[in-house]
Design an enzyme around this catalytic site. Structure first.
Site: not given
Ligand SMILES: CC/C=C\C/C=C\C[C@@H]1O[C@H]1/C=C/C=C/C=C\C/C=C\CCC(=O)O
Ligand SMILES: N[C@@H](CCC(=O)N[C@@H](CS)C(=O)NCC(=O)O)C(=O)O
Length: 145
Positions: A88, A96, A23
């Site tokens: 965040g 985030r 909205r």
């Molecule tokens: C069976 C197991 C399945 C899932 C595992 C459980 C948890 C997974 C966690 O939430 C997910 C973790 C995400 C980790 C992300 C790591 C890196 C961040 C990515 C991008 C950073 C780069 C940027 O945007 O600056």
């Molecule tokens: N659907 C997620 C899967 C992986 C994930 O959980 N990524 C985290 C760390 S990069 C996230 O915050 N993703 C941002 C988003 O999903 O918009 C993605 O597209 O990134």
């Protein structure tokens, strides 16, 4: 149980936030783009929803097979972390990350407790070995709730 009820109301709260953002920025469905502030709120809700089934299942299994108290504690921490993640991310993409790493650790904790709880139950049923009881004895703890 409190943790489960609280966790079920969180996705509804995130969905309401997306409705308000639609909205505010005049972005009707099915559009999902149009303003970066809306896109971050939309993605925050989508990301939380993606991980939600894994969270609820592991919360439930860890509570049933390992410890209700520990599972509830991790549940509260996860909900707190996801709330921080959502707000965040709504502020900035960078915002985030810290809560994301936090919730990832809590989620892995729930996965580990679920797996260990199921393993203990199976070993007690099929091998007659009380792994959890032995662990508590070694650690000098009373049996976990
Ligand atoms: C069976 C197991 C399945 C899932 C595992 C459980 C948890 C997974 C966690 O939430 C997910 C973790 C995400 C980790 C992300 C790591 C890196 C961040 C990515 C991008 C950073 C780069 C940027 O945007 O600056
Ligand atoms: N659907 C997620 C899967 C992986 C994930 O959980 N990524 C985290 C760390 S990069 C996230 O915050 N993703 C941002 C988003 O999903 O918009 C993605 O597209 O990134």
């Amino acid at each position: 149980m409190k943790s489960l009820l609280l966790s079920l109301s969180l996705p509804a709260y995130f969905s309401l936030k997306v409705i308000y953002a639609r909205r505010k920025y005049s972005i009707p469905p099915p559009a999902t783009t149009g303003h970066p502030d809306f896109e971050r709120v939309f993605r925050a809700q989508a990301n939380c929803s993606e991980y939600f089934p894994l969270f609820v299942i592991t919360l439930w299994v860890a509570g049933l097979f390992f410890s209700q108290a520990l599972s509830a504690l991790l549940g509260f921490l996860y909900i707190y972390g996801r709330y921080q993640y959502f707000h965040g991310y709504a502020e900035s993409a960078q915002g985030r990350l810290a809560p994301l790493y936090f919730t990832a650790k809590v989620q892995w904790g729930l996965i580990a407790l679920s797996a260990f709880g199921v393993l203990c139950c199976m070993s007690r049923l099929h091998l007659g070995v009380d792994l959890l009881g032995s662990l508590c004895e070694v650690l000098g703890l009373n049996q976990l709730e």
